[in-house]
Design a protein around this motif. Structure first.
Motif, PDB file in Angstrom:
ATOM      1  N   GLY A  28      79.548  55.918  36.789  1.00 10.03           N
ATOM      2  CA  GLY A  28      78.600  57.034  36.818  1.00 10.03           C
ATOM      3  C   GLY A  28      77.807  57.234  35.538  1.00 10.03           C
ATOM      4  O   GLY A  28      77.101  58.234  35.397  1.00 10.03           O
ATOM      5  N   ALA A  29      77.878  56.290  34.594  1.00 10.37           N
ATOM      6  CA  ALA A  29      77.167  56.424  33.325  1.00 10.37           C
ATOM      7  C   ALA A  29      75.657  56.461  33.552  1.00 10.37           C
ATOM      8  O   ALA A  29      75.136  55.835  34.468  1.00 10.37           O
ATOM      9  CB  ALA A  29      77.523  55.271  32.391  1.00 10.37           C
ATOM     10  N   THR A  30      74.967  57.210  32.691  1.00 11.89           N
ATOM     11  CA  THR A  30      73.527  57.370  32.826  1.00 11.89           C
ATOM     12  C   THR A  30      72.795  56.920  31.562  1.00 11.89           C
ATOM     13  O   THR A  30      73.364  56.885  30.472  1.00 11.89           O
ATOM     14  CB  THR A  30      73.154  58.843  33.101  1.00 11.89           C
ATOM     15  OG1 THR A  30      73.640  59.654  32.018  1.00 11.89           O
ATOM     16  CG2 THR A  30      73.733  59.323  34.415  1.00 11.89           C
ATOM     17  N   SER A  51      70.724  55.254  36.269  1.00  9.97           N
ATOM     18  CA  SER A  51      72.084  54.808  35.965  1.00  9.97           C
ATOM     19  C   SER A  51      72.011  53.820  34.798  1.00  9.97           C
ATOM     20  O   SER A  51      71.018  53.101  34.636  1.00  9.97           O
ATOM     21  CB  SER A  51      72.733  54.162  37.189  1.00  9.97           C
ATOM     22  OG  SER A  51      72.241  52.854  37.376  1.00  9.97           O
ATOM     23  N   LEU A  52      73.054  53.792  34.010  1.00 13.24           N
ATOM     24  CA  LEU A  52      73.083  52.860  32.886  1.00 13.24           C
ATOM     25  C   LEU A  52      73.135  51.418  33.394  1.00 13.24           C
ATOM     26  O   LEU A  52      72.548  50.523  32.779  1.00 13.24           O
ATOM     27  CB  LEU A  52      74.274  53.164  31.968  1.00 13.24           C
ATOM     28  CG  LEU A  52      74.396  52.336  30.697  1.00 13.24           C
ATOM     29  CD1 LEU A  52      73.092  52.229  29.928  1.00 13.24           C
ATOM     30  CD2 LEU A  52      75.501  52.899  29.817  1.00 13.24           C
ATOM     31  N   PHE A 106      69.000  54.764  19.371  1.00 12.18           N
ATOM     32  CA  PHE A 106      69.864  54.878  20.537  1.00 12.18           C
ATOM     33  C   PHE A 106      70.984  55.859  20.230  1.00 12.18           C
ATOM     34  O   PHE A 106      71.525  55.866  19.123  1.00 12.18           O
ATOM     35  CB  PHE A 106      70.511  53.528  20.890  1.00 12.18           C
ATOM     36  CG  PHE A 106      69.561  52.523  21.453  1.00 12.18           C
ATOM     37  CD1 PHE A 106      69.110  52.618  22.763  1.00 12.18           C
ATOM     38  CD2 PHE A 106      69.123  51.466  20.680  1.00 12.18           C
ATOM     39  CE1 PHE A 106      68.235  51.675  23.284  1.00 12.18           C
ATOM     40  CE2 PHE A 106      68.254  50.522  21.192  1.00 12.18           C
ATOM     41  CZ  PHE A 106      67.812  50.621  22.500  1.00 12.18           C
ATOM     42  N   TRP A 107      71.313  56.666  21.207  1.00 13.02           N
ATOM     43  CA  TRP A 107      72.481  57.539  21.157  1.00 13.02           C
ATOM     44  C   TRP A 107      73.430  57.096  22.252  1.00 13.02           C
ATOM     45  O   TRP A 107      73.035  57.008  23.415  1.00 13.02           O
ATOM     46  CB  TRP A 107      72.076  58.993  21.376  1.00 13.02           C
ATOM     47  CG  TRP A 107      71.389  59.597  20.201  1.00 13.02           C
ATOM     48  CD1 TRP A 107      70.064  59.534  19.897  1.00 13.02           C
ATOM     49  CD2 TRP A 107      72.003  60.362  19.169  1.00 13.02           C
ATOM     50  NE1 TRP A 107      69.814  60.214  18.729  1.00 13.02           N
ATOM     51  CE2 TRP A 107      70.991  60.732  18.269  1.00 13.02           C
ATOM     52  CE3 TRP A 107      73.311  60.771  18.919  1.00 13.02           C
ATOM     53  CZ2 TRP A 107      71.249  61.495  17.132  1.00 13.02           C
ATOM     54  CZ3 TRP A 107      73.570  61.532  17.788  1.00 13.02           C
ATOM     55  CH2 TRP A 107      72.541  61.881  16.902  1.00 13.02           C
ATOM     56  N   LEU A 118      73.662  56.931  27.547  1.00  9.84           N
ATOM     57  CA  LEU A 118      72.799  56.284  26.564  1.00  9.84           C
ATOM     58  C   LEU A 118      71.498  57.060  26.543  1.00  9.84           C
ATOM     59  O   LEU A 118      70.934  57.366  27.598  1.00  9.84           O
ATOM     60  CB  LEU A 118      72.525  54.831  26.968  1.00  9.84           C
ATOM     61  CG  LEU A 118      71.495  54.088  26.107  1.00  9.84           C
ATOM     62  CD1 LEU A 118      72.102  53.721  24.760  1.00  9.84           C
ATOM     63  CD2 LEU A 118      71.003  52.849  26.821  1.00  9.84           C
ATOM     64  N   LYS A 119      71.036  57.387  25.349  1.00 11.03           N
ATOM     65  CA  LYS A 119      69.714  58.002  25.184  1.00 11.03           C
ATOM     66  C   LYS A 119      68.896  57.057  24.323  1.00 11.03           C
ATOM     67  O   LYS A 119      69.371  56.574  23.300  1.00 11.03           O
ATOM     68  CB  LYS A 119      69.825  59.378  24.525  1.00 11.03           C
ATOM     69  CG  LYS A 119      70.467  60.407  25.409  1.00 11.03           C
ATOM     70  CD  LYS A 119      70.458  61.767  24.731  1.00 11.03           C
ATOM     71  CE  LYS A 119      70.617  62.834  25.783  1.00 11.03           C
ATOM     72  NZ  LYS A 119      70.045  64.091  25.345  1.00 11.03           N
TER      73      LYS A 119
END
Length: 140
Positions: A28-30, A51-52, A106-107, A118-119
């Motif tokens: 479910g990572a974005t 989604s990532l 990147f965050w 991830l941002k």
């Protein structure tokens, strides 16, 4: 430890090991990419979420356009709690000879040895011109 996970992810981008990259992603990572609506930037910066895993698929496609790969250099990293911030530069030459050189921040939100969010902050105009406006010159 969270810095190691973020660093490992970026090494996967450079090596083109997207199977390994996916193994670092939590269910479910974005991913969220910063950008403002509209060419003038007068609209709110809502960004784009996905989604990532989808984000990695898109990056894999970009890297495949670079026969010699994408060099990924981390200039600095800081971590606080679950978050890691990385100042990153990428350089790669496309199969038609154009050189892509982008700076990012990147965050990574890392929990339980997996990336949950991830941002990405980057020059969206340059990226758009480079990848979408292939027939136009990119200003120096």
């Amino acid at each position: 430890m969270s810095k190691d996970i973020a660093r490992d992810m970026m090494q996967c981008w450079e090596s083109g090991d997207f199977d390994r990259a996916r193994s670092l992603v939590a269910d479910g990572a974005t991913a969220w990419l910063a950008h403002a609506d509209g060419a003038t930037g007068a609209q709110p910066n809502r960004g784009t979420s996905m989604s990532l895993i989808r984000w990695l698929e898109l990056l894999d496609g970009v890297v495949r356009e670079m026969p010699r790969g994408l060099a990924v250099t981390t200039h600095r990293m800081i971590a606080e709690g679950d978050w890691v911030a990385a100042d990153v530069e990428s350089v790669g030459e496309t199969d038609d000879g154009r050189v892509y050189n982008m700076r990012y921040t990147f965050w990574f939100e890392v929990r339980s040895d997996r990336i949950h969010r991830l941002k990405q902050f980057f020059d969206t105009k340059y990226g758009e011109q480079f990848f979408l406006d292939r027939n136009k010159e990119i200003p120096a």
